[in-house]
Scaffold this motif. Sequence first.
Motif, PDB file in Angstrom:
ATOM      1  N   PRO A   1     -61.321 -53.513  66.954  1.00 25.95           N
ATOM      2  CA  PRO A   1     -61.200 -53.376  65.502  1.00 25.95           C
ATOM      3  C   PRO A   1     -62.561 -53.392  64.819  1.00 25.95           C
ATOM      4  O   PRO A   1     -63.431 -54.178  65.165  1.00 25.95           O
ATOM      5  CB  PRO A   1     -60.386 -54.603  65.097  1.00 25.95           C
ATOM      6  CG  PRO A   1     -59.672 -55.036  66.341  1.00 25.95           C
ATOM      7  CD  PRO A   1     -60.555 -54.636  67.473  1.00 25.95           C
ATOM      8  N   ALA A   2     -62.713 -52.476  63.872  1.00 31.38           N
ATOM      9  CA  ALA A   2     -63.956 -52.436  63.098  1.00 31.38           C
ATOM     10  C   ALA A   2     -63.750 -53.256  61.822  1.00 31.38           C
ATOM     11  O   ALA A   2     -62.626 -53.553  61.438  1.00 31.38           O
ATOM     12  CB  ALA A   2     -64.271 -50.992  62.745  1.00 31.38           C
ATOM     13  N   PRO A   3     -64.845 -53.646  61.173  1.00 28.08           N
ATOM     14  CA  PRO A   3     -64.692 -54.409  59.937  1.00 28.08           C
ATOM     15  C   PRO A   3     -63.969 -53.593  58.870  1.00 28.08           C
ATOM     16  O   PRO A   3     -64.016 -52.369  58.893  1.00 28.08           O
ATOM     17  CB  PRO A   3     -66.133 -54.674  59.497  1.00 28.08           C
ATOM     18  CG  PRO A   3     -67.011 -54.150  60.567  1.00 28.08           C
ATOM     19  CD  PRO A   3     -66.214 -53.351  61.517  1.00 28.08           C
ATOM     20  N   ARG A   4     -63.307 -54.279  57.949  1.00 31.04           N
ATOM     21  CA  ARG A   4     -62.621 -53.596  56.865  1.00 31.04           C
ATOM     22  C   ARG A   4     -63.604 -52.753  56.059  1.00 31.04           C
ATOM     23  O   ARG A   4     -64.728 -53.154  55.816  1.00 31.04           O
ATOM     24  CB  ARG A   4     -62.001 -54.615  55.908  1.00 31.04           C
ATOM     25  CG  ARG A   4     -60.631 -55.050  56.373  1.00 31.04           C
ATOM     26  CD  ARG A   4     -60.070 -56.050  55.400  1.00 31.04           C
ATOM     27  NE  ARG A   4     -58.779 -56.496  55.896  1.00 31.04           N
ATOM     28  CZ  ARG A   4     -57.632 -56.260  55.266  1.00 31.04           C
ATOM     29  NH1 ARG A   4     -57.607 -55.593  54.149  1.00 31.04           N
ATOM     30  NH2 ARG A   4     -56.512 -56.682  55.771  1.00 31.04           N
ATOM     31  N   ALA A   5     -63.125 -51.580  55.613  1.00 31.83           N
ATOM     32  CA  ALA A   5     -63.967 -50.735  54.780  1.00 31.83           C
ATOM     33  C   ALA A   5     -63.978 -51.299  53.360  1.00 31.83           C
ATOM     34  O   ALA A   5     -63.139 -52.105  52.987  1.00 31.83           O
ATOM     35  CB  ALA A   5     -63.423 -49.322  54.772  1.00 31.83           C
TER      36      ALA A   5
ATOM     37  N   PRO B   1     -51.069 -40.170  60.031  1.00 38.09           N
ATOM     38  CA  PRO B   1     -51.399 -40.322  58.616  1.00 38.09           C
ATOM     39  C   PRO B   1     -51.923 -39.011  58.037  1.00 38.09           C
ATOM     40  O   PRO B   1     -52.695 -38.311  58.691  1.00 38.09           O
ATOM     41  CB  PRO B   1     -52.519 -41.369  58.644  1.00 38.09           C
ATOM     42  CG  PRO B   1     -53.155 -41.224  59.987  1.00 38.09           C
ATOM     43  CD  PRO B   1     -52.180 -40.567  60.916  1.00 38.09           C
ATOM     44  N   THR B   2     -51.516 -38.683  56.824  1.00 37.65           N
ATOM     45  CA  THR B   2     -52.093 -37.505  56.159  1.00 37.65           C
ATOM     46  C   THR B   2     -52.319 -37.817  54.684  1.00 37.65           C
ATOM     47  O   THR B   2     -51.636 -38.648  54.094  1.00 37.65           O
ATOM     48  CB  THR B   2     -51.187 -36.257  56.257  1.00 37.65           C
ATOM     49  OG1 THR B   2     -49.952 -36.537  55.633  1.00 37.65           O
ATOM     50  CG2 THR B   2     -50.947 -35.836  57.685  1.00 37.65           C
ATOM     51  N   LEU B   3     -53.254 -37.105  54.131  1.00 32.39           N
ATOM     52  CA  LEU B   3     -53.563 -37.246  52.708  1.00 32.39           C
ATOM     53  C   LEU B   3     -52.732 -36.281  51.883  1.00 32.39           C
ATOM     54  O   LEU B   3     -52.291 -35.242  52.386  1.00 32.39           O
ATOM     55  CB  LEU B   3     -55.041 -36.901  52.489  1.00 32.39           C
ATOM     56  CG  LEU B   3     -56.035 -38.049  52.430  1.00 32.39           C
ATOM     57  CD1 LEU B   3     -57.452 -37.505  52.317  1.00 32.39           C
ATOM     58  CD2 LEU B   3     -55.726 -38.974  51.258  1.00 32.39           C
ATOM     59  N   LEU B   4     -52.554 -36.601  50.640  1.00 36.02           N
ATOM     60  CA  LEU B   4     -51.806 -35.746  49.712  1.00 36.02           C
ATOM     61  C   LEU B   4     -52.373 -34.321  49.705  1.00 36.02           C
ATOM     62  O   LEU B   4     -53.582 -34.115  49.623  1.00 36.02           O
ATOM     63  CB  LEU B   4     -51.906 -36.339  48.309  1.00 36.02           C
ATOM     64  CG  LEU B   4     -51.234 -35.567  47.181  1.00 36.02           C
ATOM     65  CD1 LEU B   4     -49.719 -35.556  47.363  1.00 36.02           C
ATOM     66  CD2 LEU B   4     -51.599 -36.186  45.826  1.00 36.02           C
ATOM     67  N   TYR B   5     -51.456 -33.377  49.826  1.00 35.82           N
ATOM     68  CA  TYR B   5     -51.790 -31.946  49.791  1.00 35.82           C
ATOM     69  C   TYR B   5     -51.054 -31.374  48.584  1.00 35.82           C
ATOM     70  O   TYR B   5     -49.844 -31.590  48.436  1.00 35.82           O
ATOM     71  CB  TYR B   5     -51.301 -31.321  51.094  1.00 35.82           C
ATOM     72  CG  TYR B   5     -51.342 -29.810  51.154  1.00 35.82           C
ATOM     73  CD1 TYR B   5     -52.512 -29.148  51.501  1.00 35.82           C
ATOM     74  CD2 TYR B   5     -50.201 -29.056  50.872  1.00 35.82           C
ATOM     75  CE1 TYR B   5     -52.542 -27.770  51.569  1.00 35.82           C
ATOM     76  CE2 TYR B   5     -50.232 -27.676  50.940  1.00 35.82           C
ATOM     77  CZ  TYR B   5     -51.403 -27.027  51.284  1.00 35.82           C
ATOM     78  OH  TYR B   5     -51.439 -25.673  51.338  1.00 35.82           O
TER      79      TYR B   5
ATOM     80  N   HIS C   1     -60.989 -41.970  54.877  1.00 28.21           N
ATOM     81  CA  HIS C   1     -61.013 -42.108  56.331  1.00 28.21           C
ATOM     82  C   HIS C   1     -61.726 -43.394  56.745  1.00 28.21           C
ATOM     83  O   HIS C   1     -61.330 -44.063  57.708  1.00 28.21           O
ATOM     84  CB  HIS C   1     -61.704 -40.881  56.941  1.00 28.21           C
ATOM     85  CG  HIS C   1     -61.469 -40.760  58.399  1.00 28.21           C
ATOM     86  ND1 HIS C   1     -62.381 -41.190  59.334  1.00 28.21           N
ATOM     87  CD2 HIS C   1     -60.421 -40.266  59.094  1.00 28.21           C
ATOM     88  CE1 HIS C   1     -61.908 -40.967  60.545  1.00 28.21           C
ATOM     89  NE2 HIS C   1     -60.728 -40.411  60.432  1.00 28.21           N
ATOM     90  N   ALA C   2     -62.761 -43.763  55.992  1.00 32.17           N
ATOM     91  CA  ALA C   2     -63.506 -44.995  56.310  1.00 32.17           C
ATOM     92  C   ALA C   2     -62.615 -46.220  56.145  1.00 32.17           C
ATOM     93  O   ALA C   2     -62.809 -47.238  56.809  1.00 32.17           O
ATOM     94  CB  ALA C   2     -64.733 -45.104  55.411  1.00 32.17           C
ATOM     95  N   ARG C   3     -61.643 -46.130  55.256  1.00 30.62           N
ATOM     96  CA  ARG C   3     -60.717 -47.260  55.098  1.00 30.62           C
ATOM     97  C   ARG C   3     -59.576 -47.182  56.110  1.00 30.62           C
ATOM     98  O   ARG C   3     -59.072 -48.194  56.591  1.00 30.62           O
ATOM     99  CB  ARG C   3     -60.132 -47.265  53.677  1.00 30.62           C
ATOM    100  CG  ARG C   3     -61.146 -47.453  52.588  1.00 30.62           C
ATOM    101  CD  ARG C   3     -60.486 -47.711  51.240  1.00 30.62           C
ATOM    102  NE  ARG C   3     -59.766 -46.564  50.696  1.00 30.62           N
ATOM    103  CZ  ARG C   3     -60.318 -45.574  50.021  1.00 30.62           C
ATOM    104  NH1 ARG C   3     -61.633 -45.557  49.838  1.00 30.62           N
ATOM    105  NH2 ARG C   3     -59.588 -44.582  49.540  1.00 30.62           N
ATOM    106  N   LEU C   4     -59.171 -45.956  56.419  1.00 26.12           N
ATOM    107  CA  LEU C   4     -58.029 -45.766  57.321  1.00 26.12           C
ATOM    108  C   LEU C   4     -58.372 -46.172  58.760  1.00 26.12           C
ATOM    109  O   LEU C   4     -57.578 -46.822  59.442  1.00 26.12           O
ATOM    110  CB  LEU C   4     -57.609 -44.289  57.283  1.00 26.12           C
ATOM    111  CG  LEU C   4     -56.506 -43.878  58.265  1.00 26.12           C
ATOM    112  CD1 LEU C   4     -55.166 -44.480  57.848  1.00 26.12           C
ATOM    113  CD2 LEU C   4     -56.396 -42.341  58.332  1.00 26.12           C
TER     114      LEU C   4
ATOM    115  N   ASP D   1     -53.898 -45.991  48.476  1.00 25.97           N
ATOM    116  CA  ASP D   1     -55.006 -45.705  49.387  1.00 25.97           C
ATOM    117  C   ASP D   1     -56.034 -46.811  49.497  1.00 25.97           C
ATOM    118  O   ASP D   1     -57.094 -46.608  50.089  1.00 25.97           O
ATOM    119  CB  ASP D   1     -55.698 -44.407  48.960  1.00 25.97           C
ATOM    120  CG  ASP D   1     -56.410 -44.563  47.613  1.00 25.97           C
ATOM    121  OD1 ASP D   1     -56.044 -45.494  46.854  1.00 25.97           O
ATOM    122  OD2 ASP D   1     -57.318 -43.783  47.334  1.00 25.97           O
ATOM    123  N   SER D   2     -55.778 -47.981  48.922  1.00 25.63           N
ATOM    124  CA  SER D   2     -56.770 -49.054  49.078  1.00 25.63           C
ATOM    125  C   SER D   2     -56.685 -49.601  50.504  1.00 25.63           C
ATOM    126  O   SER D   2     -55.673 -49.414  51.201  1.00 25.63           O
ATOM    127  CB  SER D   2     -56.514 -50.183  48.079  1.00 25.63           C
ATOM    128  OG  SER D   2     -55.351 -50.908  48.459  1.00 25.63           O
ATOM    129  N   ALA D   3     -57.733 -50.299  50.924  1.00 23.89           N
ATOM    130  CA  ALA D   3     -57.733 -50.868  52.277  1.00 23.89           C
ATOM    131  C   ALA D   3     -56.533 -51.791  52.463  1.00 23.89           C
ATOM    132  O   ALA D   3     -55.888 -51.798  53.515  1.00 23.89           O
ATOM    133  CB  ALA D   3     -59.042 -51.616  52.516  1.00 23.89           C
TER     134      ALA D   3
END
Length: 362
Positions: free
Chosen positions: A352-356, A269-273, A316-319, A247-249
């Motif tokens: 594109p936004a800056p990297r989180a 994309p989905t997060l672990l459930y 989400h901020a990184r994704l 999950d790192s940038a």
Amino acid sequence: MNPSENSAGAAADIRWSGQRVDAVEAGALPGLERVSGLVRSVRTPEFAGITFHEVLAKSALNHVPDTARMLPGEWTINPYRGCSHACIYCYARPTHEHLGMGLGTDFETQIVVKTNVAEVLRTELAKKRTLPDRVALGTNTDPYQRAEGRYRLMPGIIEALAGAGVDFSILTKGSLIRRDLDLLVQASRKVDVQLGLSIAVVDDELQHLMEPGTPSASARLATVRAIRDAGLDCTVFAAPFLPGLTDSAEQIDELLAAIEGAGATNVLPTLLYLQPGVKELYLAWVDREHPHLSAGYRRIYRDGTRASREYAGEFHARLRPAMLRHGFRLPGPEVHDLFALHGRRGKGSEAPAPRAAAPTLF
Ligand code: SF4
């Protein structure tokens, strides 16, 4: 083995044709009383450690109740129960308990095979007054797990659905779907065919630890490319992202770049459930393989099955910037259709936004 296992591994050692073949009555196999329609149980050196329980199914189509989490009102087909892909995080594991088997090793090694599924499906579709709008395959267990190379159930299912005029989707981690590409292209001329590959981990070592029975990420990316080259759309389920592991940038960017390079049409994309049962199994795996992450996982999943709001916000901020950078739009807040084209490749996407910032939770 999970403590709740009730292994049916005592089944007779039976071989496929060309080797020794015997038939075993269901009643002769202790622990398999809840596997209805059992004809015989099969082991072969080709699939060391796995027992296939061949059943004659009474029905092929399942209607998912409206209370289901992901697919309200959907119709599904599961030619196999259990999955030798053996993903440690697999949310389908608890379904094996309905068969009187465990959600740990049993789920990976005791595979129920509906050998007559295509024939039953054809009969069901011929009898139905109202046909399903769409049928989903691969929403529970993987229809292109290794056994499909031997049983070849999918071609009959594809032909039955296309022949009846029923749209369908297939989600898989199996590169074996390439075997049926010509058939899928033919089907797509009659009905809407949606294909998805699931790719969660690009690091080979981690993939081997977490999804030991799956083809490598590079084989799955090559499958995405082959599907696209055949003229079909292909969604990639970048799922699940794993806290502290993928999950790192940088890791998010690496995965999305690979998916973009393979020519995927969309990304979901989905997060672990972590549902009950799977959560205990997964956390025990983390404790064993990555003990430095144990406390972080218990903090993030302290409230149950889903990651905490705080973690999800940081993820989400990184994704978000990575999705935009690779030309994918972000998913909406709800997923009612697995192929609802969340993350459709966007024309005129935001800049594109800056990297989180790097993750701070571990
Ligand atoms: S491929 Fe899918 S169904 Fe099979 S173990 Fe992995 S997550 Fe579960």
